[in-house]
Motif scaffolding. Sequence first.
Motif, PDB file in Angstrom:
ATOM      1  N   LEU A  52     -20.047  -9.045  20.469  1.00  0.00           N
ATOM      2  CA  LEU A  52     -20.987  -9.396  21.526  1.00  0.00           C
ATOM      3  C   LEU A  52     -21.821 -10.567  21.035  1.00  0.00           C
ATOM      4  N   VAL A  53     -21.808 -11.662  21.804  1.00  0.00           N
ATOM      5  CA  VAL A  53     -22.563 -12.860  21.434  1.00  0.00           C
ATOM      6  C   VAL A  53     -23.449 -13.274  22.595  1.00  0.00           C
ATOM      7  N   ASP A  54     -24.479 -14.053  22.273  1.00  0.00           N
ATOM      8  CA  ASP A  54     -25.324 -14.598  23.344  1.00  0.00           C
ATOM      9  C   ASP A  54     -24.700 -15.901  23.844  1.00  0.00           C
ATOM     10  N   GLY A  55     -25.373 -16.565  24.778  1.00  0.00           N
ATOM     11  CA  GLY A  55     -24.860 -17.797  25.370  1.00  0.00           C
ATOM     12  C   GLY A  55     -24.687 -18.936  24.385  1.00  0.00           C
ATOM     13  N   ASN A  56     -25.351 -18.856  23.229  1.00  0.00           N
ATOM     14  CA  ASN A  56     -25.226 -19.890  22.198  1.00  0.00           C
ATOM     15  C   ASN A  56     -24.143 -19.551  21.171  1.00  0.00           C
ATOM     16  N   GLY A  57     -23.476 -18.402  21.356  1.00  0.00           N
ATOM     17  CA  GLY A  57     -22.453 -17.985  20.402  1.00  0.00           C
ATOM     18  C   GLY A  57     -23.012 -17.229  19.214  1.00  0.00           C
ATOM     19  N   MET A  58     -24.288 -16.818  19.283  1.00  0.00           N
ATOM     20  CA  MET A  58     -24.914 -16.083  18.190  1.00  0.00           C
ATOM     21  C   MET A  58     -24.461 -14.622  18.220  1.00  0.00           C
ATOM     22  N   PRO A  59     -23.815 -14.113  17.165  1.00  0.00           N
ATOM     23  CA  PRO A  59     -23.382 -12.711  17.158  1.00  0.00           C
ATOM     24  C   PRO A  59     -24.581 -11.762  17.237  1.00  0.00           C
ATOM     25  N   LEU A  60     -24.513 -10.815  18.165  1.00  0.00           N
ATOM     26  CA  LEU A  60     -25.577  -9.825  18.314  1.00  0.00           C
ATOM     27  C   LEU A  60     -25.119  -8.443  17.868  1.00  0.00           C
ATOM     28  N   GLU A  61     -23.845  -8.135  18.051  1.00  0.00           N
ATOM     29  CA  GLU A  61     -23.324  -6.825  17.662  1.00  0.00           C
ATOM     30  C   GLU A  61     -21.822  -6.933  17.487  1.00  0.00           C
TER      31      GLU A  61
ATOM     32  N   HIS B   6     -30.130  -4.300  19.105  1.00  0.00           N
ATOM     33  CA  HIS B   6     -31.555  -4.056  18.852  1.00  0.00           C
ATOM     34  C   HIS B   6     -32.154  -5.246  18.120  1.00  0.00           C
ATOM     35  N   VAL B   7     -32.377  -6.316  18.845  1.00  0.00           N
ATOM     36  CA  VAL B   7     -33.062  -7.469  18.271  1.00  0.00           C
ATOM     37  C   VAL B   7     -34.547  -7.175  18.379  1.00  0.00           C
ATOM     38  N   LYS B   8     -35.142  -6.911  17.239  1.00  0.00           N
ATOM     39  CA  LYS B   8     -36.565  -6.590  17.240  1.00  0.00           C
ATOM     40  C   LYS B   8     -37.356  -7.852  17.524  1.00  0.00           C
ATOM     41  N   GLN B   9     -38.433  -7.679  18.259  1.00  0.00           N
ATOM     42  CA  GLN B   9     -39.282  -8.819  18.581  1.00  0.00           C
ATOM     43  C   GLN B   9     -40.699  -8.514  18.149  1.00  0.00           C
ATOM     44  N   LYS B  10     -41.367  -9.516  17.569  1.00  0.00           N
ATOM     45  CA  LYS B  10     -42.776  -9.343  17.208  1.00  0.00           C
ATOM     46  C   LYS B  10     -43.607  -9.398  18.465  1.00  0.00           C
ATOM     47  N   ARG B  11     -44.566  -8.532  18.539  1.00  0.00           N
ATOM     48  CA  ARG B  11     -45.464  -8.528  19.694  1.00  0.00           C
ATOM     49  C   ARG B  11     -46.594  -9.503  19.478  1.00  0.00           C
TER      50      ARG B  11
ATOM     51  N   ILE C  62     -32.023 -17.516  20.521  1.00  0.00           N
ATOM     52  CA  ILE C  62     -31.233 -16.445  21.117  1.00  0.00           C
ATOM     53  C   ILE C  62     -31.358 -16.559  22.630  1.00  0.00           C
ATOM     54  N   ASP C  63     -30.222 -16.650  23.296  1.00  0.00           N
ATOM     55  CA  ASP C  63     -30.174 -16.768  24.753  1.00  0.00           C
ATOM     56  C   ASP C  63     -30.179 -15.361  25.349  1.00  0.00           C
ATOM     57  N   TRP C  64     -31.249 -15.017  26.037  1.00  0.00           N
ATOM     58  CA  TRP C  64     -31.389 -13.675  26.613  1.00  0.00           C
ATOM     59  C   TRP C  64     -30.791 -13.589  28.012  1.00  0.00           C
ATOM     60  N   ASP C  65     -30.306 -14.703  28.553  1.00  0.00           N
ATOM     61  CA  ASP C  65     -29.791 -14.716  29.917  1.00  0.00           C
ATOM     62  C   ASP C  65     -28.279 -14.522  30.002  1.00  0.00           C
ATOM     63  N   LEU C  66     -27.541 -14.905  28.981  1.00  0.00           N
ATOM     64  CA  LEU C  66     -26.084 -14.822  29.035  1.00  0.00           C
ATOM     65  C   LEU C  66     -25.551 -14.193  27.757  1.00  0.00           C
ATOM     66  N   TRP C  67     -24.821 -13.116  27.909  1.00  0.00           N
ATOM     67  CA  TRP C  67     -24.142 -12.474  26.785  1.00  0.00           C
ATOM     68  C   TRP C  67     -22.668 -12.346  27.129  1.00  0.00           C
ATOM     69  N   CYS C  68     -21.815 -12.461  26.134  1.00  0.00           N
ATOM     70  CA  CYS C  68     -20.372 -12.366  26.336  1.00  0.00           C
ATOM     71  C   CYS C  68     -19.792 -11.402  25.311  1.00  0.00           C
ATOM     72  N   ILE C  69     -18.766 -10.684  25.727  1.00  0.00           N
ATOM     73  CA  ILE C  69     -18.068  -9.794  24.805  1.00  0.00           C
ATOM     74  C   ILE C  69     -16.600 -10.175  24.811  1.00  0.00           C
ATOM     75  N   ASP C  70     -16.000 -10.124  23.644  1.00  0.00           N
ATOM     76  CA  ASP C  70     -14.578 -10.394  23.540  1.00  0.00           C
ATOM     77  C   ASP C  70     -14.037  -9.566  22.385  1.00  0.00           C
ATOM     78  N   GLY C  71     -12.763  -9.370  22.409  1.00  0.00           N
ATOM     79  CA  GLY C  71     -12.135  -8.581  21.360  1.00  0.00           C
ATOM     80  C   GLY C  71     -10.909  -9.278  20.835  1.00  0.00           C
ATOM     81  N   THR C  72     -10.550  -8.926  19.637  1.00  0.00           N
ATOM     82  CA  THR C  72      -9.332  -9.440  19.042  1.00  0.00           C
ATOM     83  C   THR C  72      -8.650  -8.308  18.291  1.00  0.00           C
ATOM     84  N   SER C  73      -7.351  -8.336  18.297  1.00  0.00           N
ATOM     85  CA  SER C  73      -6.583  -7.303  17.613  1.00  0.00           C
ATOM     86  C   SER C  73      -6.163  -7.805  16.244  1.00  0.00           C
ATOM     87  N   VAL C  74      -6.232  -6.911  15.285  1.00  0.00           N
ATOM     88  CA  VAL C  74      -5.831  -7.226  13.919  1.00  0.00           C
ATOM     89  C   VAL C  74      -4.764  -6.222  13.527  1.00  0.00           C
ATOM     90  N   ARG C  75      -3.601  -6.708  13.194  1.00  0.00           N
ATOM     91  CA  ARG C  75      -2.509  -5.813  12.810  1.00  0.00           C
ATOM     92  C   ARG C  75      -2.830  -5.143  11.479  1.00  0.00           C
TER      93      ARG C  75
END
Length: 182
Positions: A144-153, A175-180, A92-105
């Motif tokens: 919403l995806v990270d820099g690797n294209g992994m869907p986050l939300e 809310h990507v949970k992380q183990k401490r 998971i790339d924590w430095d770059l996130w991208c959001i995009d949308g698409t319309s569905v009729r």
Amino acid sequence: MKRHEVGEEEWAFLDPLIPKSEAKTGRPPRDRRQMLDGILWILSTGAQRRDLPERFGPWETVYGYFRKWRADGLLDSIIDALHLRLDQQGKIDWDLWCIDGTSVRGTRSAAGASKKSTACHPEEPSDHGLGRSRGGFGTKIHLLVDGNGMPLEVEATAGRAHDSKRLEPILKKVHVKQKRVR
């Protein structure tokens, strides 16, 4: 393994996450893996539930498991576990996130449901993510995806919603949970 079905390695990860039925009466529970494969087939192909191949069992049963697992939060917990695993593997790339949308009729019948039908299912929004836009009646899917294209939300809104207006609410939902590490 057939297309849209869970492989052995994936099932070894998912098996402990999906609870086994403890019911002592009634019909015997269906195979959890078969039900998950049926759910994934529907979600992957976009086909109607009634078109589910017989190898997955009755479509009504698969849909019943889907509704139960969704209502119980099981599907969300599976996504959380997958995100945690990917984060531990550094995928998971924590430095770059991208959001995009698409319309569905929306289909012609999408606007035909009675407003009274929401009384039966109060957890459902009254518009079900449907609304008017310049493109017609439909839904907007924001991803919403990270820099690797992994869907986050992911979020579905009425067709007129703009991506910039949905950015902050979607970011707050991640809310990507992380183990401490101790």
